[in-house]
Design an enzyme around this catalytic site. Sequence first.
Site, short mmCIF file in Angstrom:
data_model
loop_
_atom_site.label_atom_id
_atom_site.label_comp_id
_atom_site.label_asym_id
_atom_site.label_seq_id
_atom_site.Cartn_x
_atom_site.Cartn_y
_atom_site.Cartn_z
N THR A 190 -4.64 5.97 2.27
CA THR A 190 -5.02 7.32 2.68
C THR A 190 -5.98 7.96 1.67
OG1 THR A 190 -2.73 7.49 3.51
CG2 THR A 190 -4.11 9.40 3.81
N GLU A 207 0.86 -1.20 0.00
CA GLU A 207 0.00 0.00 0.00
C GLU A 207 0.89 1.24 0.00
OE1 GLU A 207 -2.66 0.29 3.39
OE2 GLU A 207 -2.61 2.47 3.25
N ARG A 250 0.19 10.47 0.45
CA ARG A 250 0.57 11.52 1.40
C ARG A 250 1.78 12.31 0.95
NH1 ARG A 250 0.43 8.28 7.12
NH2 ARG A 250 -1.44 7.09 6.62
N LYS A 267 -10.64 -2.41 7.80
CA LYS A 267 -9.38 -2.07 8.46
C LYS A 267 -9.74 -1.47 9.83
CE LYS A 267 -6.07 1.76 7.95
NZ LYS A 267 -5.31 2.59 7.02
C1 3PG Z 1 -0.53 4.92 8.72
O1 3PG Z 1 -1.50 5.58 8.98
O2 3PG Z 1 0.56 5.40 8.39
C2 3PG Z 1 -0.69 3.45 8.72
O3 3PG Z 1 -1.85 3.09 9.35
C3 3PG Z 1 0.48 2.79 9.34
O4 3PG Z 1 0.57 3.09 10.66
P1 3PG Z 1 1.91 2.72 11.44
O5 3PG Z 1 2.98 3.66 10.93
O6 3PG Z 1 1.58 2.94 12.89
O7 3PG Z 1 2.25 1.29 11.12
#
Ligand code: 3PG
Length: 202
Positions: free
Chosen positions: A62, A34, A38, A122
Amino acid sequence: MRVGPVIPVVAIDDLAQAVPLASALIAGSVRVLEITLRTPVALAAIRAIAEAVPEVIVGAGTLTRPEDFIEARNAGARFGVSPGLTPALIEATRKSGLPLLPGVMTPSEVIAARLAGFRELKLFPAQQAGGVGMLQALAGPFPDVTFCPTGGISAETAPAFLALPNVACVGGSWLAPKAALAAGDWDAITELARWASGLDSR
Ligand code: 3PG
């Protein structure tokens, strides 16, 4: 969610990291990835991976705006992940044809997602929402829902999540640490991927 026990979640800062990262993950038998929308190069990174490493199932994370779905699909994303779910996002996944793994954090959100037809969800942010205990509690009222907990999970805590009957896989950024990406330490990522791909899941 059934491709492997872990979905790496990655924010790509430098487009040159994209293809070597996907190749390093494949070398460690992680076949799904994934890329979060961002960073300015996220869509270009998805496109580069989809073209150069087609054996990786690349998704876009995201997704928070309806237009993200078409852009992600056009870049070559095979699935989408969102931190939450709204009517506009439900319409966007239907219109775009991009399958969505939607984020939920409360029982009411699980109910709303199920009413919209989603059974694979999720849990986000998983650790902060209550972690393993929260997922055990959700199993009672929602026996038909399967989760991919993501957020705050580490290599140390992933096995406890994967041992739960209502968890198919876990997500997280820990599989492709920022320092390894920045240093181009692809061997370290392959090693982590090899370990993660061997974790047991229900
Ligand atoms: C995020 O929002 O970046 C993902 O859910 C991953 O989260 P993490 O960096 O806590 O694994």
